[in-house]
Design an enzyme around this catalytic site. Structure first.
Site, PDB file in Angstrom:
ATOM      1  N   TYR A 158       0.833  -1.210   0.000  1.00 25.96           N
ATOM      2  CA  TYR A 158       0.000   0.000   0.000  1.00 25.96           C
ATOM      3  C   TYR A 158       0.868   1.261   0.000  1.00 25.96           C
ATOM      4  O   TYR A 158       0.607   2.219  -0.743  1.00 25.96           O
ATOM      5  CB  TYR A 158      -0.901  -0.044   1.232  1.00 25.96           C
ATOM      6  CG  TYR A 158      -1.821   1.132   1.418  1.00 25.96           C
ATOM      7  CD1 TYR A 158      -2.959   1.273   0.639  1.00 25.96           C
ATOM      8  CD2 TYR A 158      -1.578   2.077   2.411  1.00 25.96           C
ATOM      9  CE1 TYR A 158      -3.830   2.341   0.836  1.00 25.96           C
ATOM     10  CE2 TYR A 158      -2.441   3.139   2.624  1.00 25.96           C
ATOM     11  CZ  TYR A 158      -3.558   3.268   1.827  1.00 25.96           C
ATOM     12  OH  TYR A 158      -4.417   4.329   2.021  1.00 25.96           O
TER      13      TYR A 158
ATOM     14  N   LYS B  42       0.901   4.111  -2.922  1.00 28.54           N
ATOM     15  CA  LYS B  42       0.527   5.486  -2.619  1.00 28.54           C
ATOM     16  C   LYS B  42       1.682   6.460  -2.883  1.00 28.54           C
ATOM     17  O   LYS B  42       1.440   7.615  -3.261  1.00 28.54           O
ATOM     18  CB  LYS B  42       0.044   5.592  -1.174  1.00 28.54           C
ATOM     19  CG  LYS B  42      -1.290   4.902  -0.916  1.00 28.54           C
ATOM     20  CD  LYS B  42      -2.389   5.435  -1.826  1.00 28.54           C
ATOM     21  CE  LYS B  42      -3.768   4.985  -1.410  1.00 28.54           C
ATOM     22  NZ  LYS B  42      -4.829   5.464  -2.324  1.00 28.54           N
TER      23      LYS B  42
END
Length: 306
Positions: free
Chosen positions: A174, A178
């Site tokens: 993640y 991001k």
């Protein structure tokens, strides 16, 4: 439904992952400001698994019940067909597309040694590829409009995270996705500005399906008014402004948004530097780095290490 400001009256806005959480809050907020909204949601679980259908249509019904205009889109925006059809849905339904909000995503948290390749690929796909493809097809449309003499006031808002800016223990996939979204935002802003497209990113902190354990709901005693700092609706006003014509000149920036706080994130900037004008040997390089680090500020801690 429409607010007195009607900041987005006449604009057409597509929001991905808009069936719940932040995306839903954004869709409702845009509609309240007069926008026609394309509500995208694939209807999956927290980890991306199939979990029934209908969240996009429910948000559309909410918007219409309040007097707004919206249509549902159930395509997978991490595929070329799904992303292209998102843009086509806006054009077919409302005749134009003015703003794209890339928000869709899910989690598969593991520490790196326990992170399976499939969990890495799935999270990178939905977050990073799921930003790239809608942006690609929307940008191609806007470029064609600009070349035809119809320069748009187009806006893109991408969704990064504090995990992408600082890292987060147990979220290597993640965090990497991001962080990649920030890089994509900077490139898109530089490339598309000549065509009337502004591209910014937010790093929101709010209670969603992905964060409900981290940010439990604020409880209030009967009759007491309490500001719920983690409500996703707190982030949406910034997103609506960035998606409007009112933010002219703001592009290539990253904003943190949490509760009543908005922060301009300044990113990587050169710090202390040494240049000897010739090649270092390893020992000299190490001594110099130690001096430079002593003169620099400490890094902010990775989430999960505090």
């Amino acid at each position: 439904m429409t607010s007195p400001t009607a900041l987005c009256a006449g604009r057409v806005v597509a929001v991905t992952g808009a069936g719940r959480g932040l995306g839903r809050a954004h869709a409702l907020a845009f509609a309240a400001e007069g926008a026609n909204v394309v509500v995208n949601d694939l209807g999956v679980g927290l980890d991306g698994s199939k979990a029934g259908s209908g969240p996009a249509q429910r948000v559309v019904q909410e918007i219409r019940a309040a007097g707004g205009e919206a249509v549902a889109h159930g395509g997978d925006i991490a595929t070329a067909d799904g992303a292209a059809s998102l843009v086509a849905t806006a054009l077919d339904s409302f005749g134009r597309l003015d703003t794209l909000v890339n928000n869709a995503g899910f989690l598969r948290d593991r520490t790196l040694v326990n992170l399976d390749e499939d969990d890495w690929d799935a999270v990178i796909r939905v977050h990073l590829k799921g930003h790239f493809l809608p942006l690609k097809y929307a940008a191609a449309h806007w470029r064609a409009e600009a070349k035809a003499g119809r320069v748009p006031e187009a806006r893109v808002i991408n969704t990064s995270s504090g995990a992408g800016l600082l890292g987060s223990v147990g979220q290597g996939n993640y965090s990497a996705a991001k962080a990649g979204i920030v890089g994509l935002t900077l490139v898109a802003a530089a490339e598309m500005g000549r065509y009337g497209v502004q591209v910014n990113a937010i790093a929101p902190a709010a209670r969603t399906r992905m964060t409900e354990e981290t940010f439990p709901e604020t409880m209030a005693a009967p009759g007491e008014g309490v500001f719920d700092a983690m409500a996703p609706e707190n982030v949406s006003p910034l997103v609506v402004w960035l998606g409007s014509a009112a933010c002219a000149g703001v592009t290539g920036r990253v904003f943190e948004a949490e509760g009543g706080r908005i922060t301009v994130m300044e990113g990587w900037r050169p710090g202390p530097t040494a240049d000897r004008g010739a090649r270092w040997n390893p020992a000299e390089a190490g001594e110099t780095v130690a001096e430079l680090l002593a003169a620099s500020g400490p890094p902010r801690p990775v989430y999960g290490t505090r």
